[in-house]
Write a protein that holds these residues in place. Sequence first.
Motif, mmCIF file in Angstrom:
data_model
loop_
_atom_site.group_PDB
_atom_site.id
_atom_site.type_symbol
_atom_site.label_atom_id
_atom_site.label_comp_id
_atom_site.label_asym_id
_atom_site.label_seq_id
_atom_site.Cartn_x
_atom_site.Cartn_y
_atom_site.Cartn_z
ATOM 1 N N THR A 37 0.835 -1.205 0.000
ATOM 2 C CA THR A 37 0.000 0.000 0.000
ATOM 3 C C THR A 37 0.873 1.259 0.000
ATOM 4 O O THR A 37 1.826 1.352 0.771
ATOM 5 C CB THR A 37 -0.922 0.015 1.224
ATOM 6 O OG1 THR A 37 -1.738 -1.159 1.205
ATOM 7 C CG2 THR A 37 -1.826 1.249 1.213
ATOM 8 N N TYR A 38 0.514 2.201 -0.858
ATOM 9 C CA TYR A 38 1.259 3.454 -0.971
ATOM 10 C C TYR A 38 0.302 4.637 -1.083
ATOM 11 O O TYR A 38 -0.842 4.503 -1.508
ATOM 12 C CB TYR A 38 2.135 3.444 -2.232
ATOM 13 C CG TYR A 38 3.128 2.314 -2.297
ATOM 14 C CD1 TYR A 38 4.380 2.422 -1.694
ATOM 15 C CD2 TYR A 38 2.824 1.134 -2.969
ATOM 16 C CE1 TYR A 38 5.297 1.389 -1.754
ATOM 17 C CE2 TYR A 38 3.736 0.087 -3.032
ATOM 18 C CZ TYR A 38 4.964 0.220 -2.425
ATOM 19 O OH TYR A 38 5.864 -0.810 -2.490
ATOM 20 N N HIS A 39 0.826 5.802 -0.693
ATOM 21 C CA HIS A 39 0.182 7.084 -0.958
ATOM 22 C C HIS A 39 1.256 8.002 -1.534
ATOM 23 O O HIS A 39 2.419 7.915 -1.152
ATOM 24 C CB HIS A 39 -0.332 7.762 0.326
ATOM 25 C CG HIS A 39 -1.306 6.960 1.122
ATOM 26 N ND1 HIS A 39 -0.957 5.834 1.826
ATOM 27 C CD2 HIS A 39 -2.626 7.146 1.331
ATOM 28 C CE1 HIS A 39 -2.027 5.364 2.445
ATOM 29 N NE2 HIS A 39 -3.043 6.133 2.160
ATOM 30 N N TYR A 40 0.888 8.875 -2.425
ATOM 31 C CA TYR A 40 1.800 9.951 -2.798
ATOM 32 C C TYR A 40 0.986 11.168 -3.207
ATOM 33 O O TYR A 40 -0.156 11.053 -3.657
ATOM 34 C CB TYR A 40 2.790 9.545 -3.899
ATOM 35 C CG TYR A 40 2.206 8.898 -5.132
ATOM 36 C CD1 TYR A 40 1.954 9.641 -6.281
ATOM 37 C CD2 TYR A 40 1.952 7.530 -5.171
ATOM 38 C CE1 TYR A 40 1.460 9.051 -7.437
ATOM 39 C CE2 TYR A 40 1.453 6.922 -6.309
ATOM 40 C CZ TYR A 40 1.208 7.683 -7.438
ATOM 41 O OH TYR A 40 0.714 7.095 -8.571
ATOM 42 N N SER A 41 1.573 12.338 -2.987
ATOM 43 C CA SER A 41 0.842 13.589 -3.193
ATOM 44 C C SER A 41 1.817 14.700 -3.538
ATOM 45 O O SER A 41 3.032 14.577 -3.342
ATOM 46 C CB SER A 41 0.056 13.953 -1.936
ATOM 47 O OG SER A 41 0.923 14.054 -0.820
ATOM 48 N N ALA A 42 1.261 15.784 -4.048
ATOM 49 C CA ALA A 42 2.083 16.945 -4.402
ATOM 50 C C ALA A 42 2.329 17.812 -3.184
ATOM 51 O O ALA A 42 1.449 17.977 -2.335
ATOM 52 C CB ALA A 42 1.387 17.751 -5.488
ATOM 53 N N ILE A 43 3.530 18.341 -3.094
ATOM 54 C CA ILE A 43 3.859 19.367 -2.119
ATOM 55 C C ILE A 43 3.881 20.690 -2.884
ATOM 56 O O ILE A 43 4.513 20.784 -3.943
ATOM 57 C CB ILE A 43 5.226 19.104 -1.467
ATOM 58 C CG1 ILE A 43 5.203 17.773 -0.701
ATOM 59 C CG2 ILE A 43 5.633 20.255 -0.556
ATOM 60 C CD1 ILE A 43 6.568 17.371 -0.147
ATOM 61 N N ARG A 44 3.182 21.687 -2.379
ATOM 62 C CA ARG A 44 3.124 22.973 -3.095
ATOM 63 C C ARG A 44 4.519 23.508 -3.353
ATOM 64 O O ARG A 44 5.342 23.629 -2.435
ATOM 65 C CB ARG A 44 2.310 23.989 -2.292
ATOM 66 C CG ARG A 44 0.811 23.684 -2.291
ATOM 67 C CD ARG A 44 0.033 24.792 -1.619
ATOM 68 N NE ARG A 44 -1.400 24.546 -1.663
ATOM 69 C CZ ARG A 44 -2.184 24.884 -2.668
ATOM 70 N NH1 ARG A 44 -1.672 25.508 -3.713
ATOM 71 N NH2 ARG A 44 -3.475 24.623 -2.639
ATOM 72 N N SER A 45 4.786 23.799 -4.611
ATOM 73 C CA SER A 45 6.115 24.267 -4.985
ATOM 74 C C SER A 45 6.018 24.996 -6.323
ATOM 75 O O SER A 45 5.000 24.925 -7.016
ATOM 76 C CB SER A 45 7.077 23.077 -5.110
ATOM 77 O OG SER A 45 6.636 22.185 -6.123
ATOM 78 N N ASP A 46 7.068 25.687 -6.648
ATOM 79 C CA ASP A 46 7.168 26.366 -7.932
ATOM 80 C C ASP A 46 8.492 25.944 -8.568
ATOM 81 O O ASP A 46 9.567 26.259 -8.038
ATOM 82 C CB ASP A 46 7.138 27.886 -7.744
ATOM 83 C CG ASP A 46 7.094 28.627 -9.078
ATOM 84 O OD1 ASP A 46 6.774 27.968 -10.100
ATOM 85 O OD2 ASP A 46 7.376 29.833 -9.080
ATOM 86 N N PRO A 47 8.472 25.184 -9.649
ATOM 87 C CA PRO A 47 7.294 24.796 -10.432
ATOM 88 C C PRO A 47 6.486 23.694 -9.751
ATOM 89 O O PRO A 47 6.954 23.087 -8.795
ATOM 90 C CB PRO A 47 7.916 24.274 -11.738
ATOM 91 C CG PRO A 47 9.253 23.728 -11.295
ATOM 92 C CD PRO A 47 9.725 24.674 -10.229
ATOM 93 N N SER A 48 5.276 23.455 -10.259
ATOM 94 C CA SER A 48 4.421 22.424 -9.702
ATOM 95 C C SER A 48 4.948 21.031 -10.053
ATOM 96 O O SER A 48 5.790 20.874 -10.941
ATOM 97 C CB SER A 48 2.991 22.590 -10.221
ATOM 98 O OG SER A 48 2.968 22.473 -11.633
ATOM 99 N N LEU A 49 4.431 20.040 -9.364
ATOM 100 C CA LEU A 49 4.899 18.664 -9.528
ATOM 101 C C LEU A 49 4.610 18.130 -10.936
ATOM 102 O O LEU A 49 3.485 18.216 -11.419
ATOM 103 C CB LEU A 49 4.221 17.764 -8.489
ATOM 104 C CG LEU A 49 4.551 16.271 -8.578
ATOM 105 C CD1 LEU A 49 6.024 16.023 -8.294
ATOM 106 C CD2 LEU A 49 3.675 15.471 -7.617
ATOM 107 N N GLN A 50 5.643 17.569 -11.551
ATOM 108 C CA GLN A 50 5.481 16.859 -12.813
ATOM 109 C C GLN A 50 6.141 15.492 -12.676
ATOM 110 O O GLN A 50 7.254 15.381 -12.152
ATOM 111 C CB GLN A 50 6.125 17.624 -13.967
ATOM 112 C CG GLN A 50 5.436 18.937 -14.298
ATOM 113 C CD GLN A 50 6.038 19.609 -15.526
ATOM 114 O OE1 GLN A 50 6.333 18.953 -16.526
ATOM 115 N NE2 GLN A 50 6.236 20.910 -15.436
ATOM 116 N N LEU A 51 5.435 14.472 -13.133
ATOM 117 C CA LEU A 51 5.916 13.103 -13.032
ATOM 118 C C LEU A 51 5.843 12.413 -14.382
ATOM 119 O O LEU A 51 5.059 12.782 -15.252
ATOM 120 C CB LEU A 51 5.048 12.293 -12.051
ATOM 121 C CG LEU A 51 4.974 12.704 -10.594
ATOM 122 C CD1 LEU A 51 3.871 11.917 -9.890
ATOM 123 C CD2 LEU A 51 6.308 12.462 -9.903
#
Length: 285
Positions: free
Chosen positions: A83-97
Amino acid sequence: MKEYEYEFARFLYYTPGPLDREGGMWPVRAGRSRAKPQYKVGPKRIECFSLHFVLEGKARFEFGGRSVELQKNDLFCLFPGRTYHYSAIRSDPSLQLCWLALDGERVKPLLELAGVTPERPYRKEAVTPRAWKSVDRTLQVLEGAERWSPVVSLELQSGIYGMFAALIPDTATSASEEPAGWIRECLDYMELHATEGISVQQVAEFAGVHRSYFASAFAGQVGMPPQKYIQKVRMDKAKRLIQETDATVTEIAYSLGYPNLYSFTRAFKGYYQVSPMAMRTAGKK
């Protein structure tokens, strides 16, 4: 890219052919995404190995009760059945995967060589320009592949092996290399007799060495303690019997050497985080 609730993303899918399966490794799906501020995924489990590469921004990756913050040039991997979770942390630039999900018997050993394991399913500063070039090339092949062909298969294999060649340190040594002769004999013995309730002491006696030396040598060459390997053999067989036969759970429990249904069910659920009947039911959907 198409807009979704939490992201803008492009999803790519692949159905392996004979050459892929003969090679022991193939892509299942892949994609690219640009996260929205509220981006989050999980709790999630998958049935293959999914490598995620952070191209820009920051992400929080949660696994096994732990959490790590990742950023550009880091990677994380989802391992099957966990089981996993992952999420964006507010940043500049925004998260790209971008991500590449793989299956096949060769994937896990190569991930181990790259320093990515279920216990530590991430690496920081791992994605070099060389690695990214191979990942990007693999995604391009998937984007342009309208149907399976030998050429597509070979191009994908080339890209994936190129990616691993870039991720694996020059100094890496393989825990998956062929074990020493007597350890190989112990593996055969354990695989043959694991369902008979053998102990680590019995295997050490079979090898003719002291138990502590056996445990240390075995773990060093196989990559896990002998007791855990015995459990793995039993649970692999249990999963196969649950998914591929109509044997009752009680029959399976006794066939695998468990004294009763309760002890088997408890061991199975502790290993797979799902009961035998729930796994069987899920497999029929």
